[in-house]
Design a protein around this motif. Structure first.
Motif, PDB file in Angstrom:
ATOM      1  N   ASP A 183      51.825  31.507  24.613  1.00 40.27           N
ATOM      2  CA  ASP A 183      51.648  30.627  25.774  1.00 40.27           C
ATOM      3  C   ASP A 183      52.773  29.597  25.844  1.00 40.27           C
ATOM      4  N   GLU A 184      53.179  29.061  24.682  1.00 46.20           N
ATOM      5  CA  GLU A 184      54.225  28.030  24.637  1.00 46.20           C
ATOM      6  C   GLU A 184      55.544  28.564  25.205  1.00 46.20           C
ATOM      7  N   ALA A 185      55.879  29.819  24.854  1.00 49.38           N
ATOM      8  CA  ALA A 185      57.127  30.416  25.349  1.00 49.38           C
ATOM      9  C   ALA A 185      57.114  30.505  26.875  1.00 49.38           C
ATOM     10  N   MET A 186      55.959  30.855  27.443  1.00 48.16           N
ATOM     11  CA  MET A 186      55.868  30.972  28.894  1.00 48.16           C
ATOM     12  C   MET A 186      55.819  29.603  29.572  1.00 48.16           C
ATOM     13  N   THR A 187      55.101  28.657  28.979  1.00 51.23           N
ATOM     14  CA  THR A 187      54.992  27.305  29.542  1.00 51.23           C
ATOM     15  C   THR A 187      56.359  26.635  29.633  1.00 51.23           C
ATOM     16  N   ALA A 188      57.210  26.862  28.607  1.00 43.67           N
ATOM     17  CA  ALA A 188      58.536  26.243  28.572  1.00 43.67           C
ATOM     18  C   ALA A 188      59.379  26.628  29.784  1.00 43.67           C
ATOM     19  N   HIS A 189      59.083  27.803  30.367  1.00 43.69           N
ATOM     20  CA  HIS A 189      59.835  28.254  31.544  1.00 43.69           C
ATOM     21  C   HIS A 189      59.007  28.160  32.831  1.00 43.69           C
ATOM     22  N   GLY A 190      57.881  27.420  32.769  1.00 40.47           N
ATOM     23  CA  GLY A 190      57.073  27.191  33.955  1.00 40.47           C
ATOM     24  C   GLY A 190      56.415  28.433  34.498  1.00 40.47           C
ATOM     25  N   PHE A 191      56.044  29.349  33.603  1.00 43.60           N
ATOM     26  CA  PHE A 191      55.455  30.619  34.038  1.00 43.60           C
ATOM     27  C   PHE A 191      53.965  30.464  34.316  1.00 43.60           C
ATOM     28  N   GLY A 192      53.535  30.686  35.540  1.00 50.02           N
ATOM     29  CA  GLY A 192      52.135  30.827  35.911  1.00 50.02           C
ATOM     30  C   GLY A 192      51.205  29.689  35.548  1.00 50.02           C
ATOM     31  N   THR A 193      49.911  29.968  35.715  1.00 51.11           N
ATOM     32  CA  THR A 193      48.855  29.012  35.370  1.00 51.11           C
ATOM     33  C   THR A 193      48.347  29.332  33.969  1.00 51.11           C
ATOM     34  N   GLN A 194      47.471  28.467  33.466  1.00 47.73           N
ATOM     35  CA  GLN A 194      46.909  28.693  32.128  1.00 47.73           C
ATOM     36  C   GLN A 194      46.160  30.024  32.077  1.00 47.73           C
ATOM     37  N   VAL A 195      45.437  30.341  33.142  1.00 41.84           N
ATOM     38  CA  VAL A 195      44.677  31.599  33.184  1.00 41.84           C
ATOM     39  C   VAL A 195      45.620  32.799  33.211  1.00 41.84           C
ATOM     40  N   SER A 196      46.660  32.743  34.046  1.00 43.66           N
ATOM     41  CA  SER A 196      47.592  33.876  34.149  1.00 43.66           C
ATOM     42  C   SER A 196      48.400  34.051  32.867  1.00 43.66           C
ATOM     43  N   ARG A 197      48.699  32.912  32.196  1.00 45.50           N
ATOM     44  CA  ARG A 197      49.432  33.011  30.918  1.00 45.50           C
ATOM     45  C   ARG A 197      48.564  33.672  29.854  1.00 45.50           C
ATOM     46  N   ARG A 198      47.279  33.354  29.843  1.00 39.01           N
ATOM     47  CA  ARG A 198      46.371  33.981  28.882  1.00 39.01           C
ATOM     48  C   ARG A 198      46.257  35.486  29.163  1.00 39.01           C
ATOM     49  N   GLU A 199      46.151  35.839  30.436  1.00 38.60           N
ATOM     50  CA  GLU A 199      46.081  37.262  30.798  1.00 38.60           C
ATOM     51  C   GLU A 199      47.352  37.998  30.387  1.00 38.60           C
ATOM     52  N   ARG A 200      48.501  37.330  30.599  1.00 44.09           N
ATOM     53  CA  ARG A 200      49.786  37.923  30.203  1.00 44.09           C
ATOM     54  C   ARG A 200      49.861  38.100  28.686  1.00 44.09           C
ATOM     55  N   ALA A 201      49.364  37.104  27.921  1.00 48.09           N
ATOM     56  CA  ALA A 201      49.369  37.189  26.456  1.00 48.09           C
ATOM     57  C   ALA A 201      48.513  38.358  25.978  1.00 48.09           C
ATOM     58  N   MET A 202      47.345  38.532  26.586  1.00 48.93           N
ATOM     59  CA  MET A 202      46.474  39.662  26.235  1.00 48.93           C
ATOM     60  C   MET A 202      47.157  40.993  26.527  1.00 48.93           C
ATOM     61  N   GLU A 203      47.829  41.034  27.654  1.00 48.81           N
ATOM     62  CA  GLU A 203      48.550  42.246  28.052  1.00 48.81           C
ATOM     63  C   GLU A 203      49.656  42.568  27.037  1.00 48.81           C
ATOM     64  N   LEU A 204      50.368  41.521  26.591  1.00 54.35           N
ATOM     65  CA  LEU A 204      51.454  41.713  25.621  1.00 54.35           C
ATOM     66  C   LEU A 204      50.921  42.155  24.260  1.00 54.35           C
ATOM     67  N   LEU A 205      49.832  41.538  23.802  1.00 53.90           N
ATOM     68  CA  LEU A 205      49.248  41.897  22.510  1.00 53.90           C
ATOM     69  C   LEU A 205      48.776  43.348  22.518  1.00 53.90           C
ATOM     70  N   THR A 206      48.281  43.786  23.659  1.00 55.69           N
ATOM     71  CA  THR A 206      47.874  45.193  23.801  1.00 55.69           C
ATOM     72  C   THR A 206      49.100  46.098  23.816  1.00 55.69           C
ATOM     73  N   GLU A 207      50.135  45.675  24.531  1.00 56.90           N
ATOM     74  CA  GLU A 207      51.351  46.490  24.680  1.00 56.90           C
ATOM     75  C   GLU A 207      52.047  46.733  23.344  1.00 56.90           C
ATOM     76  N   VAL A 208      52.034  45.736  22.442  1.00 57.17           N
ATOM     77  CA  VAL A 208      52.705  45.908  21.148  1.00 57.17           C
ATOM     78  C   VAL A 208      51.794  46.556  20.107  1.00 57.17           C
ATOM     79  N   GLY A 209      50.604  46.981  20.526  1.00 58.76           N
ATOM     80  CA  GLY A 209      49.748  47.781  19.650  1.00 58.76           C
ATOM     81  C   GLY A 209      48.938  47.017  18.632  1.00 58.76           C
ATOM     82  N   LEU A 210      48.640  45.743  18.909  1.00 57.90           N
ATOM     83  CA  LEU A 210      47.808  44.974  17.982  1.00 57.90           C
ATOM     84  C   LEU A 210      46.330  45.257  18.253  1.00 57.90           C
ATOM     85  N   PRO A 211      45.538  45.456  17.199  1.00 64.43           N
ATOM     86  CA  PRO A 211      44.115  45.738  17.390  1.00 64.43           C
ATOM     87  C   PRO A 211      43.357  44.482  17.835  1.00 64.43           C
TER      88      PRO A 211
END
Length: 554
Positions: free
Chosen positions: A124-152
């Motif tokens: 979230d910090e990496a995205m916030t530093a560049h003004g990316f989205g809202t808190q909800v959209s950043r959380r959704e993006r983080a979940m998407e990334l964790l899934t994409e890199v294959g974390l259980p």
């Protein structure tokens, strides 16, 4: 038409480096960290930058990211990144590019991740530093990334702290953070160096798949040509701050021009299809017998229902003959290092026997075992962490033997002789650990272990973090010392290629158990366990079919 690389007329080039020179502070071994470095990273390709420690690979990457230490300055050259000139750019402008245009995966994820922040908070910090989205959209993006890199269990991972994750999982978190803003260029600095073969294979596949799916350009820094064979489109070879060779991966791997490139490729350990010539004499009694060894870790609380039980070593049994080497291989978490610590009594055994020269050391008190300690010595994985930075090498080598009764004069003489034997100048005696390279520090660790003339050496990942050329030197040194002294070894490693070079017998561990044991010819050419077959198949740039018998011994 403008012919300068990196501009709009040449859209296929994502990164162009020209005559880049970075000066070192006065008084160093050489004047420049890198000098006259030039190469291109083409759009949508993976460029591997290869070389030993000190070759300037990481300095080049850190210069691109604007992360050079204050003592180092760019003295000449140009870096064109997506049509932007980086050299001379102010800090604020550079900060706006990091993560958004170019992103970096660091070598050691544990030190690169903040131990006080959860995984989710760091993404979230990496995205916030560049003004990316809202808190909800950043959380959704983080979940998407964790899934994409294959974390259980992404929901659980989001709230975890880095120390609770394995090395491979932490590396996946680093990749997720690097991908958060979908950069066009990804720099991966030795991201698989200390990982076991199966995790390494997974990370390499992950980076390759993401690169192809997103069309990213990747600059992959490594010292291992086995990794290069697995992932590279093109290769740049660096030595002592200069580019000595570059070209397509096929050209550099199959017909290298420069002697340095040829030496690096020759130093890569390959699986051996034969068995090593053993020093074992016929009918010699085992030096070490391990019977039904058990160790379980427990954490948390029954009261709060957070009790966690991890069986680290389960019913492990084996024998070790004098003058032979048993390799213990397996993934992270298989119980290899726990077994090594149990054998040297750095941890208490739950049950089982460790018979050393017929004595069960499990039942001995610390005072009883003290007189046996000189006979069982350990070479640790990280030689810098295991050497006291405030003590001279001479003190480090002599303090143990003197504590066990060796006269000071004899200890000093033997220490200087051992430094010479392990390939160091006797003048190293009066110097401090920080004055030596990683390979030299590992030689000091070996000398310290040999000072007490042990009968058993336990080498815990003793070469895993070293360059392939230094790795080859250390393996040759251990082999020579064994043949000169007759010392027995337990060689713990996650690299099966290394194990095949130096071991007489190999035990494969999975989840605390030995699932297969036998000579290298069986383990690597005719493995009986499905798990062993997976480990062999995961070796970068190698396959069982490529095995060729070699002459035993160096």
């Amino acid at each position: 038409m403008n012919t300068e690389p990196g501009n709009k007329d040449f859209p296929e080039i994502a990164l162009a480096i020209r005559d880049l020179t970075v000066a070192l502070p006065k008084g160093m071994e050489r004047g420049y960290a890198i000098e006259g470095v030039s190469f291109d990273l083409h759009r949508g390709q993976i460029l591997c930058v290869v070389g030993e420690s000190g070759s300037g690979k990481s300095v080049t990457a850190n210069t691109m990211m604007g992360l050079l230490p204050k003592a180092m300055k760019i003295s000449a050259g140009s870096i064109t990144l997506e049509n932007r000139e980086i050299v001379g750019m102010d800090a604020e402008a550079l900060r706006s590019l990091r993560g958004r245009v170019v992103s970096m995966i660091f070598q050691d994820p544990l030190s690169a991740l903040n131990p006080l922040m959860t995984v989710g908070a760091q993404i979230d910090e990496a995205m916030t530093a560049h003004g990316f989205g809202t808190q909800v959209s950043r959380r959704e993006r983080a979940m998407e990334l964790l899934t994409e890199v294959g974390l259980p269990e992404p929901e659980l991972m989001y709230h975890q702290y880095p120390f609770r994750l394995s090395g491979g999982q932490r590396q996946r978190v680093m990749i997720a953070m690097a991908l958060a803003l979908e950069p066009t260029i990804l720099i991966a600095d030795e991201p698989t160096t200390a990982l076991d073969v199966t995790t390494q294979a997974q990370i390499l596949k992950l980076i390759r798949d993401i690169q192809r799916r997103k069309g990213m350009s990747v600059m992959f820094i490594t010292h291992d040509f086995g990794v290069v064979a697995e992932i590279a489109d093109s290769v740049v070879v660096m030595e002592k701050g200069s580019v000595v060779e570059q070209g397509s991966a096929e050209k550099v791997l199959k017909s290298p021009d420069h002697p340095y490139t040829q030496r690096l490729i020759a130093a890569v350990p390959h699986l051996r299809g034969d068995d090593r010539r053993s020093l074992q004499t016929a009918h010699s009694a085992p030096l070490l017998k391990v019977r039904n060894l058990v160790k379980t870790y427990t954490s948390g609380s029954l009261l709060f229902r957070t009790r966690r039980v991890v069986p680290a070593v389960q019913d492990v049994s084996f024998e070790l003959a004098p003058g032979t080497t048993l390799g213990v291989v397996g993934e992270s978490g298989s119980g290899k290092s726990s077994l090594g610590r149990l054998l040297i009594k750095l941890m208490a055994v739950d049950s089982g026997q460790i018979l050393f020269e017929g004595q069960d050391i499990v039942t001995q008190s610390e005072s009883e075992f003290r007189k046996l300690r000189p006979k069982i010595q350990m070479i640790f994985q990280d030689p810098f962490a295991s050497l006291n930075p405030r003590m001279t090498i001479g003190y480090i080598l002599t303090v143990g033997p003197m504590a066990h009764g060796m006269p000071a004069r004899q200890a000093r003489e033997e220490a200087r002789a051992l430094l010479k034997k392990v390939g160091l100048d006797p003048g190293a005696y009066d110097r401090y650990p920080h004055e030596f390279s990683g390979g030299q520090r590992q030689r000091i660790g070996i000398a310290r272990a040999l000072m007490c003339k042990p009968q058993l050496l336990i080498a815990d990942e003793a070469v895993s973090a070293l360059d392939v050329s230094i790795q080859a030197q250390i393996l040759e040194l251990l082999d020579r010392i064994q043949r000169e002294t007759g010392v027995s070894m337990i060689f713990i490693t996650h690299d099966l290629r290394v194990a095949s070079q130096i071991c007489d017998d190999i035990a494969v561990m999975q989840k605390g158990r030995i699932v297969e044991q036998g000579p290298p010819s069986q383990i690597f050419t005719n493995p009986r366990s499905a798990y062993t077959r997976e480990l062999v198949a995961a070796i970068p740039g190698e396959s069982v079919q490529s095995l060729q018998p070699e002459m035993a011994g160096p």
